[in-house]
Scaffold this motif. Structure first.
Motif: not given
Ligand SMILES: Nc1ncnc2c1ncn2[C@@H]1O[C@H](COP(=O)(O)OP(=O)(O)OP(=O)(O)O)[C@@H](O)[C@H]1O
Length: 354
Positions: A15, A17, A20, A24, A43-45, A47-50, A170
């Motif tokens: 990503f 921006n 930054r 992910a 843990y949160s962040g 990258g699982k959802s992505t 989740e």
């Molecule tokens: N659309 C986006 N633009 C910029 N950064 C993003 C975007 N989506 C996710 N991120 C960043 O990518 C990283 C991974 O995020 P992601 O949501 O995939 O993690 P996660 O493990 O699913 O955590 P959570 O359970 O909190 O969602 C994080 O640093 C998040 O801030």
């Protein structure tokens, strides 16, 4: 091995921006077989959802290939991709229901554009609500339902187009433990009844332990460990995985409790506090007895836990070994050779003094 249903090959998602640049997902390779309940923990962040949004291309990867049944769906045109997406259901933490529509209307919405007749659609909705145990709620509104019931509606909706894959992002995180368990049981039932492949994203290792057969652990965009749930629980390679596993036993709480005990805060020079973990056949060995018989090392058991995971016992003991230092070292070597994993513990890490 059969052709995996889902193959992620060298997937990265970057990503960009103004402020930054976030990597992910960082070069992830993952194979998911048809019929798996594949847990992805982190843990949160992490990258699982992505990563899972890449499976149906809600998120296009910056690089890499997404193969479903061996075909790279990144190459599909829009109509073909739409068709593929219909076969991938998704459920979320916050259910995403339409509050002004009844339960039946919420489920029926997923059938918009389907070639089924009006009657067939109604029958399908009824059948789906029956499947998730909500047949009697069809004319009520989401606000009249509990969290668990709302998630059941979301599950029914996600199954409207007979998907091969269900991604659960989740989906149980906002639910209490008992409701979580019942939703996980439902997912497992659907997996077996419909041969539905489930991708279970969670930060709760307990959920993985309850229903998954495989698991991948993510940290900072990378998959740092993967395997069958049994292998990973019996033999975690990283401290992150170990700490996720510890959340599913009482070990953490036990160690904190032990750390408060005066007599354990100052062990003698000839004493060593260790955690012993073992699985399968090893549990049948009289480990503790043999330490004394072979090495004259005595083991004082402070905590013991054995649980059965996929029909295999996995044991964990916290013991104080005492004896001559060289003999204790020999006994640890013997344990390692017997397939027991050893972790030297320092109660100071858990809130004690030493
Ligand atoms: N659309 C986006 N633009 C910029 N950064 C993003 C975007 N989506 C996710 N991120 C960043 O990518 C990283 C991974 O995020 P992601 O949501 O995939 O993690 P996660 O493990 O699913 O955590 P959570 O359970 O909190 O969602 C994080 O640093 C998040 O801030």
């Amino acid at each position: 091995m059969a052709q995996p249903l889902i193959q992620l090959k060298n997937i990265s998602v970057n990503f960009k921006n103004k402020e930054r640049d976030v990597l992910a997902v960082d070069d992830v390779n993952l194979d998911i077989q048809r019929g798996d309940i594949f847990g992805i923990v982190g843990y949160s962040g992490a990258g699982k959802s992505t990563l899972v949004r890449v499976i149906n291309l809600l998120q296009r990867p910056t690089s890499g290939e997404v193969l479903i049944n061996g075909e790279d769906i990144c190459q599909y045109d829009a109509p073909k991709l739409r068709k593929t997406r219909k076969k991938i259901g998704m459920i979320f933490q916050h259910f995403n229901l339409m509050m002004s529509r009844t339960i039946a209307q919420n489920v029926a919405y997923a059938l918009k554009g389907s070639p089924l007749s009006k009657q067939e659609k109604q029958d399908k909705v009824n059948e789906l609500l029956d499947l998730v145990g909500l047949a009697d709620k069809k004319d009520t509104y989401p606000r009249q339902l509990s969290g668990g019931q709302k998630q059941r509606v979301a599950i029914a909706r996600s199954l409207a187009n007979d998907p091969d894959i269900l991604i659960s992002d989740e989906a149980t995180s906002a639910l209490d433990p008992k409701t979580t368990e019942s939703i996980l049981n439902l997912l497992q039932e659907l997996n077996q009844k419909l041969n539905l492949t489930v991708v279970l994203i969670t930060h709760q290792m307990e959920a993985v332990k309850q229903i998954s057969n495989k698991v991948a652990v993510m940290e900072q965009g990378k998959v740092i460990e993967r395997g069958s749930v049994l292998d990973i629980f019996a033999n975690p390679k990283t401290s992150l995985t170990q700490s996720f596993i510890d959340t599913t036993t009482r070990l953490d709480a036990t160690l904190k409790g032990l750390a408060q005990q005066e007599n354990l805060q100052h062990l003698q020079d000839n004493e060593q506090l260790v955690q012993l973990s073992y699985s399968g056949e090893t549990t049948d060995e009289p480990i503790i007895v043999s330490l004394y018989q072979k090495f004259g090392v005595s083991a004082n058991i402070l905590y013991g836990n054995v649980e059965i995971l996929q029909r295999t016992p996995i044991g964990s003991l916290i013991v104080i070994l005492s004896g001559d230092a060289a003999k204790v070292a020999d006994s640890l070597e013997f344990l390692t050779q017997s397939g027991v994993r050893i972790k030297k513990l320092n109660l100071a890490d858990f809130g004690g003094e030493d």
